[in-house]
Each structure stands twice: as structure tokens, then as C-alpha cells.
Write a protein that holds these residues in place. Structure first.
Motif, PDB file in Angstrom:
ATOM      1  N   LEU A 221      -9.531   6.381   3.747  1.00 31.06           N
ATOM      2  CA  LEU A 221      -9.640   4.945   4.028  1.00 31.06           C
ATOM      3  C   LEU A 221      -8.471   4.502   4.898  1.00 31.06           C
ATOM      4  O   LEU A 221      -7.420   5.143   4.906  1.00 31.06           O
TER       5      LEU A 221
ATOM      6  N   VAL B  87     -12.803   6.376  -4.765  1.00 30.24           N
ATOM      7  CA  VAL B  87     -12.596   4.936  -4.884  1.00 30.24           C
ATOM      8  C   VAL B  87     -13.452   4.315  -6.001  1.00 30.24           C
ATOM      9  O   VAL B  87     -12.964   3.533  -6.821  1.00 30.24           O
TER      10      VAL B  87
ATOM     11  N   LEU C 210      -2.916   4.084  -5.697  1.00 29.05           N
ATOM     12  CA  LEU C 210      -4.189   4.765  -5.952  1.00 29.05           C
ATOM     13  C   LEU C 210      -3.955   6.261  -6.130  1.00 29.05           C
ATOM     14  O   LEU C 210      -3.188   6.871  -5.397  1.00 29.05           O
TER      15      LEU C 210
ATOM     16  N   PRO D 205      -8.840   8.038  -1.340  1.00 24.35           N
ATOM     17  CA  PRO D 205      -7.936   7.066  -0.690  1.00 24.35           C
ATOM     18  C   PRO D 205      -7.496   7.460   0.721  1.00 24.35           C
ATOM     19  O   PRO D 205      -7.424   6.604   1.604  1.00 24.35           O
ATOM     20  N   HIS D 206      -7.229   8.774   0.958  1.00 24.72           N
ATOM     21  CA  HIS D 206      -6.743   9.149   2.295  1.00 24.72           C
ATOM     22  C   HIS D 206      -7.832   9.036   3.357  1.00 24.72           C
ATOM     23  O   HIS D 206      -7.543   9.100   4.553  1.00 24.72           O
TER      24      HIS D 206
ATOM     25  N   GLN E 267      -8.354  -1.016   4.036  1.00 21.70           N
ATOM     26  CA  GLN E 267      -9.400  -0.697   3.054  1.00 21.70           C
ATOM     27  C   GLN E 267      -8.784  -0.322   1.709  1.00 21.70           C
ATOM     28  O   GLN E 267      -9.304  -0.691   0.652  1.00 21.70           O
ATOM     29  N   ARG E 268      -7.643   0.390   1.746  1.00 23.65           N
ATOM     30  CA  ARG E 268      -6.985   0.735   0.473  1.00 23.65           C
ATOM     31  C   ARG E 268      -6.504  -0.517  -0.252  1.00 23.65           C
ATOM     32  O   ARG E 268      -6.595  -0.611  -1.472  1.00 23.65           O
ATOM     33  N   GLN E 269      -6.024  -1.494   0.504  1.00 27.62           N
ATOM     34  CA  GLN E 269      -5.611  -2.752  -0.135  1.00 27.62           C
ATOM     35  C   GLN E 269      -6.821  -3.469  -0.729  1.00 27.62           C
ATOM     36  O   GLN E 269      -6.720  -4.103  -1.779  1.00 27.62           O
TER      37      GLN E 269
ATOM     38  N   ASP F 154       0.801  -1.224   0.000  1.00 31.28           N
ATOM     39  CA  ASP F 154       0.000   0.000   0.000  1.00 31.28           C
ATOM     40  C   ASP F 154       0.834   1.274   0.000  1.00 31.28           C
ATOM     41  O   ASP F 154       0.459   2.265  -0.611  1.00 31.28           O
TER      42      ASP F 154
END
Ligand SMILES: Nc1ncnc2c1ncn2[C@@H]1O[C@H](COP(=O)(O)OP(=O)(O)O)[C@@H](O)[C@H]1O
Ligand SMILES: [Mg+2]
Length: 258
Positions: free
Chosen positions: A140, A96, A90, A137-138, A144-146, A85
Motif C-alpha cells: 500500500l 489489511v 501495522l 501493508p508494504h 492508504q496505510r493511514q 505512518d
């Protein structure tokens, strides 16, 4: 089938990969690739994706040489990668849901009208909701980003998934949840996975076979249980002994409730 045959990669006079061969058969399947930092794991991953051209050797996709492929689109969809990550895969300015839709659009995976439903289904498959789709993304967590990165990979209905330290940036509990998710997805989507890690415990959960890379060479390869029980190479033993295990019985008694 995805196969590396005798891959040699040289960077600035240094041999980063030295005659590396491995095979990913049709899934569901898991091959672990372990090795210390700098042993060449990511370089091997990038070769399998066609992002690094080897000095010698070939990558074969269903028997076709990647270096000479005239229609690479089916390969580009079939082989996907999820990286650690922290590498910021992203786009920070993209919500998302849009990030997942973008992949579908780039590869014309579904008609425009079907896009929102497909995005929702992909996010649901990795345990995320419409509410997450609207976030950046920030907003999450790392886990969650993965999940988003995994959804983007799944969007192309891949057959092969290269996971390059997919949980290394995560806390142990989150790591276990992501590995659980990957295990379920592997079965449901019949994925053939190469799981790269410096951590033997991660590979133990997930893989049928394991290969050990040291200074660009595969020094040991075999069924996971054999390699763990009777490692033949010192590099394997070092990696195994680096894993903190549950303490042996006399130590365990110290932690017993009083
Ligand atoms: N593009 C590059 N240019 C020069 N050296 C590189 C490049 N990519 C990797 N290396 C070198 O190759 C070796 C293996 O790197 P890498 O494949 O990232 O290992 P790992 O993923 O196992 O940590 C390292 O010594 C690294 O410095
Ligand atoms: Mg790496």
C-alpha cells in the motif's frame, strides 16, 4: 468528555509535561495541539490514552479518574489514536482485512458471522476496497496505510480520536486528502479529535480551538481564529511564521503566466 487536569510528567529528572490541562468535549469537535519537536506532544497523547502515568495530575474520562478506573474497557474503546505512518503501527505480515478484523475480535465488537461485512464497511468508509483488504501493508501507499490505521481506530466506534502527526509522513496532496477524509469522518461519526501537529496549516483546516505547547507547558490556548490573528506568545508566532504562505502580491506577479 475527556479531560487532562494539571498533568506533570517527568523523565529522568526532566519535566516533559508541566501542569498541562485541556478538555475534549463531545464531538464533532477539533482541538489542535501544536508545538515544536520535543515539546511534549506525544507524551501528552500517551497520557490521554492511559499509556503514560503522570507524576501529578489526572486524566478524566466522563468524570472518572483514569488512574483508578476499575472497568477500563469502555474507555479503551472510546479513545483511539492514529500515529504517524513511519512508526509501523501495522503488522507487516498481516493482510489489511485481517488487521481490521483483529481489532473487532479483540474487543468482541461483532459476532464472527458479521465480521467480513463489518470489515468491508470500515474499509469502504475510509475509501478502500476488497482488493486492498487482501494486500499486505508494504503493498500500500503511505496514504492508504493511514486509511487502514483510521479504519482500525473506527472499528471500536470511538468517541475521541487522538491524531498524532497523522499526515506528517505524507506528500502535501495526500496529506490534504487524508485531512479531508478525517474531516468527513469527524462529522459523520461525531468524533471529538485532538489533532497534534508541528504544522499550523494542518491544524488550520481542522480545528475550532488550538493549544500551543512549549517545553511541556501550554503557553497559549484559544479559538483558532483568535490565536492565528493575534498570537500572544512568541512560540505561537514562531510556529505561524514557519508556515510558507502564498507570496504577497508583488511576488505573485513573478509567477504570472507570460
Ligand atoms: N520514555 C521516555 N523516556 C525519556 N525521555 C522521554 C520519553 N518520552 C519522551 N521523552 C522526552 O520528552 C520530551 C518530549 O518528547 P515528545 O513527547 O515525544 O515530544 P514531541 O511529540 O512534541 O516531539 C523529549 O525531550 C523526549 O526526549
Ligand atoms: Mg511526537
Amino acid at each position: 468528555m475527556l479531560e487532562a487536569r494539571g498533568l506533570t510528567v517527568i523523565h529522568g529528572g526532566t519535566t516533559v509535561l508541566d501542569r498541562v490541562s485541556l478538555t475534549l468535549p463531545e464531538g464533532p469537535y477539533g482541538l489542535g495541539l501544536i508545538g515544536e519537536s520535543g515539546s511534549g506532544k506525544t507524551t501528552l497523547a500517551r497520557c490521554l490514552l492511559g499509556l503514560v502515568a503522570p507524576a501529578r495530575g489526572t486524566v478524566l474520562f466522563d468524570g472518572a479518574d483514569l488512574g483508578r478506573m476499575r472497568r477500563p474497557q469502555p474507555f479503551r474503546r472510546a479513545v483511539q489514536i492514529v500515529v504517524q505512518d513511519t512508526e509501523g503501527s501495522l503488522d507487516p505480515r498481516m493482510r489489511v482485512g485481517t488487521a481490521v478484523a483483529e481489532v473487532l475480535r479483540a474487543h468482541r465488537m461483532v459476532p464472527r458471522g458479521a465480521e467480513p461485512a463489518r470489515v468491508a464497511a470500515l474499509l469502504a468508509d475510509v475509501g478502500l476496497t476488497a482488493e486492498h483488504a487482501a494486500r499486505f501493508p508494504h503493498q500500500l501507499s503511505g496514504g492508504q496505510r493511514q486509511r487502514v490505521a483510521i479504519a482500525r481506530a473506527l472499528a471500536l466506534r470511538p468517541r475521541f480520536l487522538v491524531l498524532d502527526e497523522p499526515t506528517s509522513a505524507l506528500d502535501t496532496t495526500v496529506q490534504a486528502r487524508i485531512l479531508g477524509l478525517l474531516g468527513r469522518l469527524r462529522a459523520e461519526h461525531r468524533l471529538s479529535c485532538l489533532l497534534i501537529s508541528h504544522d499550523l496549516l494542518v491544524v488550520e483546516e481542522f480545528c475550532e480551538r488550538v493549544a500551543v505547547l512549549e517545553h511541556g507547558r501550554i503557553v497559549e490556548e484559544g479559538p483558532l481564529t483568535d490565536v492565528l490573528r493575534g498570537p500572544r506568545h512568541p512560540a505561537t508566532r514562531r510556529l505561524r511564521d514557519a508556515v510558507p504562505r502564498l507570496p504577497a502580491a508583488p511576488d505573485a506577479s513573478r509567477d504570472a503566466p507570460r
